[in-house]
Design an enzyme around this catalytic site. Sequence first.
Site, PDB file in Angstrom:
ATOM      1  N   HIS A 114     -38.894 -11.466 -40.281  1.00 30.74           N
ATOM      2  CA  HIS A 114     -38.521 -11.293 -41.581  1.00 30.74           C
ATOM      3  C   HIS A 114     -38.000 -12.624 -42.148  1.00 30.74           C
ATOM      4  O   HIS A 114     -36.936 -13.028 -41.727  1.00 30.74           O
ATOM      5  CB  HIS A 114     -37.491 -10.269 -41.924  1.00 30.74           C
ATOM      6  CG  HIS A 114     -37.174  -9.659 -43.284  1.00 30.74           C
ATOM      7  ND1 HIS A 114     -38.132  -9.264 -44.019  1.00 30.74           N
ATOM      8  CD2 HIS A 114     -36.258 -10.100 -44.198  1.00 30.74           C
ATOM      9  CE1 HIS A 114     -37.663  -8.877 -45.544  1.00 30.74           C
ATOM     10  NE2 HIS A 114     -36.627  -9.636 -45.440  1.00 30.74           N
TER      11      HIS A 114
ATOM     12  N   ASN B 209     -40.869  -8.131 -34.955  1.00 34.39           N
ATOM     13  CA  ASN B 209     -41.190  -8.331 -36.455  1.00 34.39           C
ATOM     14  C   ASN B 209     -40.584  -9.842 -36.992  1.00 34.39           C
ATOM     15  O   ASN B 209     -39.436 -10.088 -36.459  1.00 34.39           O
ATOM     16  CB  ASN B 209     -40.916  -7.472 -37.580  1.00 34.39           C
ATOM     17  CG  ASN B 209     -41.268  -7.688 -38.903  1.00 34.39           C
ATOM     18  OD1 ASN B 209     -42.472  -8.443 -39.333  1.00 34.39           O
ATOM     19  ND2 ASN B 209     -40.426  -7.498 -40.070  1.00 34.39           N
TER      20      ASN B 209
HETATM   21  C1  GAR Z   1     -43.966 -14.856 -43.158  1.00 33.68           C
HETATM   22  O1  GAR Z   1     -43.165 -15.859 -44.020  1.00 33.68           O
HETATM   23  C2  GAR Z   1     -43.009 -13.720 -42.850  1.00 33.68           C
HETATM   24  O2  GAR Z   1     -41.807 -14.191 -42.456  1.00 33.68           O
HETATM   25  C3  GAR Z   1     -43.340 -12.888 -44.108  1.00 33.68           C
HETATM   26  O3  GAR Z   1     -44.587 -13.162 -44.710  1.00 33.68           O
HETATM   27  C4  GAR Z   1     -44.936 -14.633 -44.457  1.00 33.68           C
HETATM   28  C5  GAR Z   1     -46.203 -14.455 -43.576  1.00 33.68           C
HETATM   29  O4  GAR Z   1     -46.858 -15.924 -43.501  1.00 33.68           O
HETATM   30  N1  GAR Z   1     -43.242 -11.462 -43.554  1.00 33.68           N
HETATM   31  C6  GAR Z   1     -42.660 -10.643 -44.516  1.00 33.68           C
HETATM   32  O5  GAR Z   1     -42.281 -10.988 -45.766  1.00 33.68           O
HETATM   33  C7  GAR Z   1     -42.398  -9.401 -43.886  1.00 33.68           C
HETATM   34  N2  GAR Z   1     -41.343  -8.594 -44.523  1.00 33.68           N
HETATM   35  P1  GAR Z   1     -48.098 -16.231 -42.621  1.00 33.68           P
HETATM   36  O6  GAR Z   1     -49.207 -15.190 -43.040  1.00 33.68           O
HETATM   37  O7  GAR Z   1     -48.370 -17.627 -42.927  1.00 33.68           O
HETATM   38  O8  GAR Z   1     -47.565 -16.077 -41.261  1.00 33.68           O
END
Ligand code: GAR
Length: 194
Positions: A106, A104
């Site tokens: 974060h 994952n």
């Molecule tokens: C990303 O910034 C990722 O790190 C975060 O969601 C965004 C997804 O962007 N993930 C979390 O917050 C998980 N806890 P994307 O859909 O453009 O890849």
Amino acid sequence: MKNIAIFASGNGSNTQNIITYFNGGNIASVKLVICNNPNAYVLQRASALGVPAAVMDKTALTADNPSELLSLLHTNAIDYIVLAGYLQKIPAALTTAFAGRIINIHPALLPKFGGKGMYGIHVHRAVVAAGEKLSGITIHLVDAVYDNGKILFQAQCPLSPQDTPEDVAAKVQALEQQHYPAVIEQYIEGNVSR
Ligand code: GAR
């Protein structure tokens, strides 16, 4: 060659970057995108890149016995699961079946600003509210507890007192684009300690 399934819920910028990074190489290939949201933009990105996507509902994705999900992963001979903005909890049956093979990202420096409800802009708002001078990314293994698995990699970005949550998001997303695919590759290659 290892087969990757990406689990995503939203925009899909990381998904697109990971698919593109591995395209044409001989390390890994993204075989499948799994998504819980039929309206997510990630589905258009996957389609444009020729990667099949499956939309599954929350019950199928989070069941104690996620048999439909497990059989889809098995049919596609999936070796690694990569979470990229995926907002459902991973059931214990999956963390057990894919122990050490779920990664994952974060958008903060865990163990700070992790846990339930901490995703996307909520994380960046909390970082700004806390007056942090640094944020960044954490790439980690997934186990049965939210944001708890072994940390594989972190990268930091400096924040200024004027930064809005949106500014922090932009800095963090630049780090994600720069590092996530390469860290996945290094891990698959066995160059990151497990
Ligand atoms: C990303 O910034 C990722 O790190 C975060 O969601 C965004 C997804 O962007 N993930 C979390 O917050 C998980 N806890 P994307 O859909 O453009 O890849």
